[in-house]
Design an enzyme around this catalytic site. Structure first.
Site, PDB file in Angstrom:
ATOM      1  N   CYS A 113       0.866  -1.174   0.000  1.00  0.00           N
ATOM      2  CA  CYS A 113       0.000   0.000   0.000  1.00  0.00           C
ATOM      3  C   CYS A 113       0.898   1.218   0.000  1.00  0.00           C
ATOM      4  O   CYS A 113       1.581   1.506   0.992  1.00  0.00           O
ATOM      5  CB  CYS A 113      -0.915   0.026   1.222  1.00  0.00           C
ATOM      6  SG  CYS A 113      -1.903   1.552   1.315  1.00  0.00           S
ATOM      7  N   MET A 339      -4.377   5.314  -5.450  1.00  0.00           N
ATOM      8  CA  MET A 339      -3.541   4.444  -4.630  1.00  0.00           C
ATOM      9  C   MET A 339      -2.086   4.865  -4.803  1.00  0.00           C
ATOM     10  O   MET A 339      -1.650   5.200  -5.910  1.00  0.00           O
ATOM     11  CB  MET A 339      -3.703   2.984  -5.057  1.00  0.00           C
ATOM     12  CG  MET A 339      -5.154   2.482  -5.043  1.00  0.00           C
ATOM     13  SD  MET A 339      -6.069   2.909  -6.535  1.00  0.00           S
ATOM     14  CE  MET A 339      -5.447   1.664  -7.666  1.00  0.00           C
TER      15      MET A 339
END
Length: 417
Positions: A113, A339
């Site tokens: 992430c 993201m």
């Protein structure tokens, strides 16, 4: 009648408490744990660890809200992080990320992430995982503030990330992480301190950044519900495996917001079929059916030329402010911003002449781009080159911010794992 004083065991499981930190990193939030604080059987990969983390976040939840956990019913907040002191030479902390599925009892450990990466350095310092001397020497003797360079080993993908964490001396002359500031990040309501992130060699030296060997491919999308059976695509593995397609080839403009995509079940199913086929084309899956167990990778995104639009906050984004527009799907939904790992892929693709992303940004030689996303804009930089006939990204950089929201204990029923 004979009575007994023996007490029967309660017919319920007590709760146990585990130290945890709840942090925002970039445009995501997650529960952070120190590896040694986890129950012993959860300190290694396996069913117990997954069940524990699922219960922390509140998954699986057929209602999609994660009301009984720390998740908030979106892929951006259904995340967990485990940190530990690194045993890797020239690294400070190991960072393991788990993307928790909202509706299914599944955690995807396949990728990183990028947004929560921004919180790793600060969290590691606050958890006592970074050498005290390194922290102390990050501020010059006559200065009140400085930058602590935290070298992160990203365990999911086996890569090095460098976080430049701002620090300052408090009233007691102790070095603390600076979390508040005036850096504004689109997709986050309040300003905070800027954290610069560098992704070092995000592509394996033995691999090609473009897994098919091409900057642009003819991508077979037959049976996916498009008006054509083939579209142009750029497949890239940098930051996270990503499929880039022209917005117009999907029937989009590139200025879509979440409401335009996420409420249309048929459209979501079409995009998922394309994503699954892309995974096969990239060599990630042998068959499209494998995509069901790997929702975190690959990502699917669409790009278009710079154009004006109104962001989800109501803010106007003018075409003159950006180089291109990008929209990306995360865990089956259009992401509310971008993201962090997909931003790495955007940077690498945009700075490689000939890709669809580079073409959307004008097609010239670029070293940084500012792209428009649903919440606003983001500036990313990259440096790519060919090595022995293979494209490599040497470094990708971006700025994010991070902030502690809660430090304390999270409670989980003892029979949950």
């Amino acid at each position: 009648m004979t009575q007994t004083n023996s007490k029967s065991k309660p017919a319920f499981a007590p709760q146990i408490s585990i130290p945890a930190t709840y942090m925002r990193g970039g445009t995501s939030k997650g529960a952070f744990f120190k590896l040694s604080d986890l129950p012993e059987r959860c300190q290694v990969a396996g069913e117990a660890r997954d069940k524990f983390l699922l219960r922390v976040i509140g998954s699986p939840d057929p209602y999609g809200k994660q009301i009984d956990g720390l998740g908030n019913g979106s892929s951006s907040t259904s995340k967990t992080v485990i940190l530990s002191a690194s045993d890797k030479p020239d690294h400070d902390v190991n960072y393991l990320f788990g993307q928790v599925n909202i509706a299914k009892p599944m955690i995807d450990w396949a990728g990183n992430c990028g947004n929560l990466t921004a919180a790793v350095g600060a969290c590691a310092i606050n958890m006592g995982l970074i050498d005290a001397n390194k922290i102390a020497h990050s501020i010059d003797d006559n200065a009140e503030s400085g930058i602590c360079e935290v070298r992160i080993w990203q365990e999911n993908i086996g890569k090095t990330i460098v976080a430049h964490v701002p620090v300052y001396k408090d009233a007691n002359d102790q070095v603390q992480v600076q979390e508040t500031g005036d850096f504004e990040l689109d997709g986050v309501t309040f300003p905070a301190a800027e954290v610069k992130i560098e992704f070092i060699d995000p592509v394996d030296s033995s691999s090609d950044m473009f897994p098919t060997g091409n900057l642009v491919d003819d991508f077979d999308v037959s049976g996916c519900g498009l008006k054509t059976d083939s579209v142009k695509a750029t497949f890239i593995s940098a930051g996270i495996p990503t499929i880039f397609i022209k917005a117009e080839d999907l029937g989009f403009t590139g200025t879509e917001l979440q409401g335009d995509i996420n409420s249309d079940g048929d459209l979501l199913a079409k995009l998922e079929k394309i994503r699954a086929k892309g995974g096969v084309a990239m060599g990630l899956f042998k068959d499209v059916s494998e995509a069901q167990s790997s929702q975190h990778i690959p990502k699917i995104a669409w790009v278009g030329a710079a154009q004006s639009y109104r962001a989800s906050s109501g803010k106007s984004v003018d075409a003159s402010e950006i180089d291109l527009v990008v929209r990306a799907m995360s865990m089956g939904q259009l992401h509310h911003a971008m993201m962090g790992t997909a931003a790495v892929a955007i940077a690498a693709a945009a700075t490689t002449q000939g890709t669809l992303v580079n073409q959307a940004a004008g097609g010239s030689e670029l070293f940084e781009v500012r792209f428009g996303h649903p919440s606003g804009t983001l500036l990313v930089g990259g440096k790519t080159k060919q090595v022995d006939g293979r494209w490599q990204a040497k470094k990708v950089s971006m700025s994010r911010s991070a902030r502690r929201i809660m430090v304390g204990e999270v409670f989980v029923p003892a029979d949950a794992f």
